[in-house]
Design an enzyme around this catalytic site. Sequence first.
Site, PDB file in Angstrom:
ATOM      1  N   GLY A 175       0.836  -1.192   0.000  1.00 13.47           N
ATOM      2  CA  GLY A 175       0.000   0.000   0.000  1.00 13.47           C
ATOM      3  C   GLY A 175       0.867   1.235   0.000  1.00 13.47           C
ATOM      4  O   GLY A 175       1.271   1.716   1.060  1.00 13.47           O
ATOM      5  N   ALA A 202       0.492   4.533  -1.079  1.00 10.86           N
ATOM      6  CA  ALA A 202       0.103   5.938  -1.115  1.00 10.86           C
ATOM      7  C   ALA A 202       1.113   6.690  -0.245  1.00 10.86           C
ATOM      8  O   ALA A 202       2.072   6.099   0.267  1.00 10.86           O
ATOM      9  CB  ALA A 202      -1.318   6.110  -0.615  1.00 10.86           C
ATOM     10  N   THR A 262      -0.473  -1.054  -8.154  1.00 12.21           N
ATOM     11  CA  THR A 262      -0.111  -0.150  -9.243  1.00 12.21           C
ATOM     12  C   THR A 262       1.405  -0.039  -9.304  1.00 12.21           C
ATOM     13  O   THR A 262       2.040   0.456  -8.367  1.00 12.21           O
ATOM     14  CB  THR A 262      -0.726   1.244  -9.020  1.00 12.21           C
ATOM     15  OG1 THR A 262      -2.138   1.103  -8.810  1.00 12.21           O
ATOM     16  CG2 THR A 262      -0.469   2.145 -10.209  1.00 12.21           C
ATOM     17  N   ALA A 284      -9.224   1.483   4.757  1.00 18.31           N
ATOM     18  CA  ALA A 284      -9.921   0.588   5.675  1.00 18.31           C
ATOM     19  C   ALA A 284     -11.137  -0.037   5.008  1.00 18.31           C
ATOM     20  O   ALA A 284     -11.722   0.516   4.083  1.00 18.31           O
ATOM     21  CB  ALA A 284     -10.347   1.360   6.931  1.00 18.31           C
ATOM     22  N   SER A 307      -0.386   7.435  14.014  1.00 16.97           N
ATOM     23  CA  SER A 307      -0.761   8.844  14.071  1.00 16.97           C
ATOM     24  C   SER A 307       0.436   9.739  13.802  1.00 16.97           C
ATOM     25  O   SER A 307       1.552   9.437  14.208  1.00 16.97           O
ATOM     26  CB  SER A 307      -1.354   9.194  15.437  1.00 16.97           C
ATOM     27  OG  SER A 307      -1.705  10.566  15.478  1.00 16.97           O
ATOM     28  N   GLY A 308       0.158  10.843  13.145  1.00 13.65           N
ATOM     29  CA  GLY A 308       1.208  11.814  12.840  1.00 13.65           C
ATOM     30  C   GLY A 308       1.128  12.318  11.430  1.00 13.65           C
ATOM     31  O   GLY A 308       1.906  13.192  11.033  1.00 13.65           O
ATOM     32  N   LYS A 365      -6.566   4.138  18.791  1.00 15.61           N
ATOM     33  CA  LYS A 365      -6.369   5.146  17.740  1.00 15.61           C
ATOM     34  C   LYS A 365      -7.672   5.870  17.436  1.00 15.61           C
ATOM     35  O   LYS A 365      -7.679   7.079  17.177  1.00 15.61           O
ATOM     36  CB  LYS A 365      -5.835   4.467  16.474  1.00 15.61           C
ATOM     37  CG  LYS A 365      -5.667   5.408  15.261  1.00 15.61           C
ATOM     38  CD  LYS A 365      -4.789   6.613  15.570  1.00 15.61           C
ATOM     39  CE  LYS A 365      -4.283   7.317  14.300  1.00 15.61           C
ATOM     40  NZ  LYS A 365      -5.338   7.780  13.417  1.00 15.61           N
ATOM     41  N   HIS A 390      -8.134   8.363  20.160  1.00 15.41           N
ATOM     42  CA  HIS A 390      -7.146   9.421  19.878  1.00 15.41           C
ATOM     43  C   HIS A 390      -7.725  10.402  18.873  1.00 15.41           C
ATOM     44  O   HIS A 390      -7.645  11.629  19.045  1.00 15.41           O
ATOM     45  CB  HIS A 390      -5.855   8.781  19.342  1.00 15.41           C
ATOM     46  CG  HIS A 390      -4.927   9.716  18.634  1.00 15.41           C
ATOM     47  ND1 HIS A 390      -5.177  10.209  17.364  1.00 15.41           N
ATOM     48  CD2 HIS A 390      -3.733  10.247  18.993  1.00 15.41           C
ATOM     49  CE1 HIS A 390      -4.197  10.994  16.987  1.00 15.41           C
ATOM     50  NE2 HIS A 390      -3.301  11.037  17.954  1.00 15.41           N
ATOM     51  N   ASN A 391      -8.331   9.888  17.804  1.00 19.05           N
ATOM     52  CA  ASN A 391      -8.898  10.761  16.779  1.00 19.05           C
ATOM     53  C   ASN A 391     -10.100  11.538  17.307  1.00 19.05           C
ATOM     54  O   ASN A 391     -10.332  12.682  16.911  1.00 19.05           O
ATOM     55  CB  ASN A 391      -9.298   9.938  15.550  1.00 19.05           C
ATOM     56  CG  ASN A 391      -8.100   9.495  14.733  1.00 19.05           C
ATOM     57  OD1 ASN A 391      -6.971   9.538  15.210  1.00 19.05           O
ATOM     58  ND2 ASN A 391      -8.341   9.053  13.523  1.00 19.05           N
ATOM     59  N   GLU A 408      -8.792  14.332  19.129  1.00 20.35           N
ATOM     60  CA  GLU A 408      -8.305  15.256  18.096  1.00 20.35           C
ATOM     61  C   GLU A 408      -9.450  16.121  17.558  1.00 20.35           C
ATOM     62  O   GLU A 408      -9.287  17.338  17.369  1.00 20.35           O
ATOM     63  CB  GLU A 408      -7.659  14.446  16.972  1.00 20.35           C
ATOM     64  CG  GLU A 408      -7.149  15.220  15.797  1.00 20.35           C
ATOM     65  CD  GLU A 408      -6.648  14.276  14.703  1.00 20.35           C
ATOM     66  OE1 GLU A 408      -7.053  14.454  13.541  1.00 20.35           O
ATOM     67  OE2 GLU A 408      -5.864  13.357  15.029  1.00 20.35           O
ATOM     68  N   LYS A 449     -13.632  11.426   8.295  1.00 18.32           N
ATOM     69  CA  LYS A 449     -13.500  10.078   7.748  1.00 18.32           C
ATOM     70  C   LYS A 449     -14.157   9.004   8.600  1.00 18.32           C
ATOM     71  O   LYS A 449     -14.077   7.835   8.269  1.00 18.32           O
ATOM     72  CB  LYS A 449     -12.014   9.750   7.539  1.00 18.32           C
ATOM     73  CG  LYS A 449     -11.363  10.584   6.444  1.00 18.32           C
ATOM     74  CD  LYS A 449      -9.952  10.119   6.144  1.00 18.32           C
ATOM     75  CE  LYS A 449      -9.346  10.886   4.968  1.00 18.32           C
ATOM     76  NZ  LYS A 449      -7.966  10.443   4.676  1.00 18.32           N
ATOM     77  N   ARG A 508     -40.062   9.382  34.747  1.00 17.89           N
ATOM     78  CA  ARG A 508     -39.968   8.050  34.156  1.00 17.89           C
ATOM     79  C   ARG A 508     -40.848   7.059  34.931  1.00 17.89           C
ATOM     80  O   ARG A 508     -41.480   6.186  34.349  1.00 17.89           O
ATOM     81  CB  ARG A 508     -38.517   7.554  34.150  1.00 17.89           C
ATOM     82  CG  ARG A 508     -37.584   8.372  33.267  1.00 17.89           C
ATOM     83  CD  ARG A 508     -36.164   7.798  33.264  1.00 17.89           C
ATOM     84  NE  ARG A 508     -36.108   6.541  32.517  1.00 17.89           N
ATOM     85  CZ  ARG A 508     -35.804   5.372  33.051  1.00 17.89           C
ATOM     86  NH1 ARG A 508     -35.542   5.275  34.337  1.00 17.89           N
ATOM     87  NH2 ARG A 508     -35.763   4.286  32.300  1.00 17.89           N
TER      88      ARG A 508
END
Length: 501
Positions: free
Chosen positions: A25, A27, A50, A94, A146-147, A200, A203-204, A207, A281, A472
């Site tokens: 992968g 990219a 590719t 993902a 992350s980073g 993670k 963490h996001n 963020e 995302k 209630r």
Amino acid sequence: MTSPAPAPPASAPAQSLQPRIGLAGLATMGQNLALNIAEKGFPISVYNRTAAKVDSTLSRAAAEGGLPVLGHRDPRDFVLSLARPRTVVLLVQAGRAVDATIDALAPYLDAGDAIVDGGNEWYQNTERRIDDAASRGLLYLGMGVSGGEEGARNGPSLMPGGDLQAYDNIKDILQKAAAQTEDGPCVTFVGPGGAGNFVKMVHNGIEYGDMQLIAEAYDVLHRVGGLSNAEIADVFAEWNKGELESFLVEITADIFTVLDDAEGSSGGALVDKILDKTGMKGTGKWTVQQAAELAVAAPTIAASLDGRYLSGLKDERVAASTVLEEEGMPAGLLEKINVDKKVLVDRVRQALYASKVCSYAQGMNLLRAKSVEKGWNLNLADLSRIWKGGCIIRARFLDRIKKAYDRNPELANLIVDREFAREMVQRQGAWRWVVARAVEAGISTPGMSASLSYFDTYRCNRLPANLIQAQRDLFGAHTYERIDRPGSFHTEWTKLARKSN
């Protein structure tokens, strides 16, 4: 059993050691992580469907110091180029792409080999793949990375979880490739199952909250204080020298210094030309969903997600503004706030800091709740440590968060750690002032407001929830507990109310 590994392709640099690790992968994130690993002295094989991506990776490896990267265009050749036990890192989108890549590579892997997924994957997908891999005799890790692109190239924060043996096989590689701080490399084995991906994800989510709070601070400085972009850049640069020192505050200062040099543009600050619609995302949404599933209050993170949803309704917001103006709503601030700029800057700084503490507290509580549910035994102090460098939420006060959990691993909430409690009390006056002035002026500060409400709710020893529980019980016979005796009770509220009337 697979056949012997083929010789490296002629286009690859000559190697004295057969690579132990490969990456599929290519990219930008994949290329950068591969080059990072190679730069640390570990030969690495790379593969992409590719061929052009393979070629560009090899070109970069040559240009960036003749790094030991071997390129492959065939999945079989790629896998068989690795020394056993093999480790294959996946950095693909993902979801289905991960499954497709595993299906392409798994036939050539042997028992004891490992697959490491470095994408932002849903943790339950990782747990399914761990079971699938085990049925083939393979090991599996889901590893948060992350980073961003820079972190991948120069040292990210890494959050691997799954099979401990898979981590041990490449522990030395990950420790060298990760960001380095005074407390060591920003990587640790997080826990079993999908723990790495879940950490993670949270963490996001933190963020998301951080970014929303910073945007609100900017909005108040600009609209209440009238600060120019240059002044705001200076403010954030100054804040980055103190308690708010962090990657996000640092880059915010940089953003306000960049001018628009696009052909045909009218000049000025580039940030002012960006459409006010925020993308996402999915990890923020997952975080809020998991908080709801686990009954963990995460209002700051939820407010940041709502803010992104509302930002996407640009046309509706423009139309609403027009309708409400026609009905008498002022176009600008509802009320002018007269305050010295220096005073405003200092109060916004304090409000931002206190709000950030609440956002991190919510994220940590979500991690603990999931750890208890799954039996992961997450070490919150160690997670704070590995977030101190390389990652997007790296910040000075993570060191103090680490120390808080070192002092008390069972800490119920960050805001009751004595050090943080003292700071919250010291800053709450300025915090309330900023939120109140924003409300008076008609400026939306959902993150700061949610953080303050979270703080006030959590510190309150008596909430109006007694009335809600009575309601209630009235309409649903859900019962209630009493403060003066044990047990569950039900009252025929309507009958008694009519009788008393």
